[in-house]
Write a protein that holds these residues in place. Structure first.
Motif, short mmCIF file in Angstrom:
data_model
loop_
_atom_site.label_atom_id
_atom_site.label_comp_id
_atom_site.label_asym_id
_atom_site.label_seq_id
_atom_site.Cartn_x
_atom_site.Cartn_y
_atom_site.Cartn_z
N THR A 83 -1.49 6.86 11.25
CA THR A 83 -0.71 7.44 10.15
C THR A 83 -0.50 6.35 9.11
O THR A 83 -0.41 5.17 9.44
N THR A 84 -0.42 6.74 7.84
CA THR A 84 -0.24 5.73 6.79
C THR A 84 0.76 6.19 5.74
O THR A 84 1.18 7.35 5.73
N ASP A 85 1.13 5.27 4.86
CA ASP A 85 1.96 5.56 3.69
C ASP A 85 1.16 5.17 2.45
O ASP A 85 0.47 4.14 2.46
N ILE A 86 1.27 5.97 1.40
CA ILE A 86 0.60 5.67 0.14
C ILE A 86 1.57 5.91 -1.02
O ILE A 86 2.24 6.95 -1.06
N ILE A 87 1.65 4.95 -1.91
CA ILE A 87 2.46 5.09 -3.13
C ILE A 87 1.53 5.47 -4.27
O ILE A 87 0.53 4.78 -4.52
N PHE A 97 -6.87 10.08 7.70
CA PHE A 97 -5.62 9.90 8.44
C PHE A 97 -5.08 11.25 8.89
O PHE A 97 -5.14 12.23 8.16
N GLU A 98 -4.49 11.29 10.08
CA GLU A 98 -3.89 12.54 10.58
C GLU A 98 -2.64 12.87 9.76
O GLU A 98 -2.35 14.01 9.49
N ARG A 99 -1.90 11.83 9.38
CA ARG A 99 -0.71 12.06 8.56
C ARG A 99 -0.60 10.98 7.51
O ARG A 99 -0.83 9.80 7.79
N ILE A 100 -0.24 11.39 6.29
CA ILE A 100 -0.01 10.44 5.20
C ILE A 100 1.36 10.74 4.59
O ILE A 100 1.64 11.88 4.21
N HIS A 101 2.19 9.74 4.52
CA HIS A 101 3.47 9.88 3.81
C HIS A 101 3.21 9.47 2.36
O HIS A 101 3.13 8.28 2.06
N LEU A 102 3.03 10.46 1.51
CA LEU A 102 2.75 10.20 0.10
C LEU A 102 4.06 10.13 -0.68
O LEU A 102 4.95 10.97 -0.49
N ALA A 103 4.17 9.14 -1.54
CA ALA A 103 5.38 9.02 -2.37
C ALA A 103 4.99 8.64 -3.78
O ALA A 103 4.12 7.78 -3.99
N MET A 104 5.60 9.29 -4.75
CA MET A 104 5.37 8.93 -6.15
C MET A 104 6.24 7.71 -6.46
O MET A 104 7.44 7.71 -6.16
N TYR A 105 5.64 6.68 -7.04
CA TYR A 105 6.37 5.45 -7.31
C TYR A 105 7.59 5.72 -8.19
O TYR A 105 7.51 6.45 -9.18
N SER A 106 8.72 5.15 -7.79
CA SER A 106 9.93 5.23 -8.62
C SER A 106 10.50 3.82 -8.76
O SER A 106 10.47 3.03 -7.82
N ILE A 107 10.99 3.52 -9.94
CA ILE A 107 11.54 2.19 -10.23
C ILE A 107 12.78 1.96 -9.38
O ILE A 107 13.67 2.80 -9.31
N GLN A 116 -0.04 15.52 -7.28
CA GLN A 116 -0.53 16.86 -6.91
C GLN A 116 -1.95 16.78 -6.34
O GLN A 116 -2.27 17.42 -5.33
N ILE A 117 -2.80 15.98 -6.98
CA ILE A 117 -4.19 15.83 -6.53
C ILE A 117 -4.22 15.20 -5.13
O ILE A 117 -4.93 15.66 -4.23
N ALA A 118 -3.44 14.13 -4.94
CA ALA A 118 -3.42 13.43 -3.65
C ALA A 118 -2.87 14.33 -2.55
O ALA A 118 -3.40 14.35 -1.43
N ASN A 119 -1.81 15.08 -2.87
CA ASN A 119 -1.23 15.99 -1.87
C ASN A 119 -2.21 17.06 -1.44
O ASN A 119 -2.32 17.38 -0.25
N LYS A 120 -2.93 17.61 -2.41
CA LYS A 120 -3.91 18.66 -2.09
C LYS A 120 -5.00 18.10 -1.17
O LYS A 120 -5.38 18.72 -0.18
N LEU A 121 -5.49 16.90 -1.50
CA LEU A 121 -6.52 16.28 -0.66
C LEU A 121 -5.98 16.00 0.74
O LEU A 121 -6.66 16.27 1.74
N LEU A 173 0.46 2.54 10.11
CA LEU A 173 0.00 1.37 9.34
C LEU A 173 -0.01 1.71 7.85
O LEU A 173 -1.01 2.23 7.34
N PRO A 174 1.05 1.44 7.11
CA PRO A 174 1.05 1.78 5.68
C PRO A 174 0.04 0.95 4.89
O PRO A 174 0.10 -0.27 4.90
N VAL A 175 -0.87 1.64 4.20
CA VAL A 175 -1.84 0.93 3.35
C VAL A 175 -1.30 0.78 1.93
O VAL A 175 -1.59 -0.17 1.23
#
Length: 426
Positions: free
Chosen positions: A285-289, A312-322, A344-349, A246-248
């Motif tokens: 699992t979620t996705d976060i931009i 969340f057990e897994r988060i697909h983190l992505a840095m926003y790109s145009i 970096q902060i979000a990935n560490k958390l 469920l991407p938030v």
């Protein structure tokens, strides 16, 4: 012809490649595994992020030099055909919603550009290993401001249930033990068919005979809410992984509005709470931009707080790109340096939270179904809630085994065999 297919991107793209392989084989063409064996090359592309697009451009340049028939398929071809043509003027193009035209394009002596097709009437009869990816729909009902995929897959097109069931039956007959129901938005399934929902489809698939597990693909929160009771019931089925993607995208309501997402943070939390209440072992699992336009320090902090609260057990983190031709591209951008620091902060958390969750499994015994070969002779299996488990012992693929979990990382679990095989869960 001897055809080489190279695939990038999501499960749906992989499913499209299997559809192309199916059609080409039925026509008598040979699918080869090595580039130098091929007469024709199909590059099935992804364009979801800027760095992915750059990789696609580089790959097109490399393949063009081989002086073989080149067909560029997938989302980069569908969303930015002019960019593809400028890189490889002689190449043919197949949009992601016209993969059923692959035979026509492969067999043509002329350059072809087919970016939109008819209603899909073919499901794959090809898969690799023990996992079968079965597309159930492409396109979506949303209109997110950051998304370029919407430009490539413009229409929601759900596959008829009888075709999906037939594809699952064939995959199971050929030895698949994991069936991945893939879509751009699984919860949108059936909106264009009238009356049928995702849960109705899954109920038909679980009735297929055989020892296999179903993984339901990504769902947008607002459409998951539409069929929540039905989804919870199918998740209870023994043949369905207790896994929900469920991407938030953001933990801040203002950013969600700027993204044109159709729910609030509180509505998302309530959805997660309800699923967890009814399916206690569920893996959400979620996705976060990170760094979408409008994300200030407070908005970023709200996203971190959501991560901590929902764990969340897994988060697909992505840095926003145009992405070109999207509404988010015209908004005031967050500076790259700030985006990198936040990432970096979000990935560490995320790594801390995921390790904490996985560490709770250490010392327990889990029932695992083996699906893939790992590195250095290991085998990878999945728990009932779809967490990957690395097994160092020798074990056959496609079997249920009991594994004592001895180690955890933020990404997976590691363990040793306690017994094999065990009775299936259903």
């Amino acid at each position: 012809m001897k055809v080489y297919i190279e695939t990038y991107g999501c499960a749906l793209n992989k499913g499209d490649s299997y559809i192309m392989m199916t059609l080409l084989r039925e026509r008598g063409h040979e699918i080869v595994k090595e580039l130098d064996e091929a007469d024709t090359i199909i590059l099935n592309t992804c364009a979801v992020r800027l760095e992915t697009e750059e990789r696609m451009k580089q790959r097109i340049k490399e393949l063009k030099k081989l002086n073989k028939k080149l067909i560029v398929a997938g989302c980069f071809a569908g969303a930015e055909p002019a960019a593809v043509i400028s890189l490889a003027p002689e190449a043919s193009l197949i949009g992601p919603q016209s993969v059923e035209k692959v035979v026509e394009v492969v067999e043509s002596d002329e350059k072809k550009i087919i970016l939109e097709g008819e209603k899909p009437l073919i499901t794959p009869k090809v898969f690799e290993g023990k996992i079968a990816i079965i597309p159930i729909a492409d396109g979506c009902a949303g209109d997110c401001n950051f998304c370029i995929t919407k430009l490539a897959r413009r229409k929601l097109r759900s596959y008829p249930p009888h075709l999906i069931v037939s594809a699952v039956e064939e995959a199971v007959r050929k030895g698949a033990v994991e069936i991945e129901l893939a879509a751009q938005d699984s919860a949108a399934y059936g909106l264009d068919l009238g009356g049928i929902k995702l849960s109705d489809l899954v109920n038909k698939v679980v009735d297929v005979e055989g020892d296999f597990m179903i993984r339901i693909g990504m769902m947008t929160p607002e459409l998951a809410m539409r069929d929540l009771d039905g989804l919870i019931e199918v998740l209870k089925n023994k043949k369905v992984f207790k896994f929900v993607h469920l991407p938030v995208q953001s933990g801040d309501d203002n950013v969600l509005k700027l993204m044109n997402r159709k729910y609030t943070v509180e509505e998302y939390k309530e959805l997660v709470r309800e699923i967890r209440k009814k399916i206690p072992m569920v893996n959400i699992t979620t996705d976060i931009i990170i760094g979408h336009p409008g994300e200030d320090e407070e908005a970023f902090k709200n996203t971190l707080e959501l991560m901590k609260e929902l764990k969340f057990e897994r988060i697909h983190l992505a840095m926003y790109s145009i992405r070109p031709n999207t509404r988010s591209a015209s908004m005031k951008q967050v500076p790259d340096q700030i985006k990198k620091i936040r990432m970096q902060i979000a990935n560490k958390l995320y790594e801390e939270l995921a390790y904490e969750i996985h560490n709770e499994y250490v010392g327990s015994v889990s029932k695992v179904i083996t699906t893939e070969l790992g590195r250095k002779g290991s085998v990878i299996g999945r728990t009932l809630n779809y967490i990957p488990v690395v097994i160092r012992d020798e074990v056959e693929l496609g079997k249920w085994v009991e594994v004592e979990i001895t180690e955890a990382s933020f990404f997976d679990l590691r363990g040793r065999l306690v017994s094999l095989p065990v009775q299936a869960t259903h």
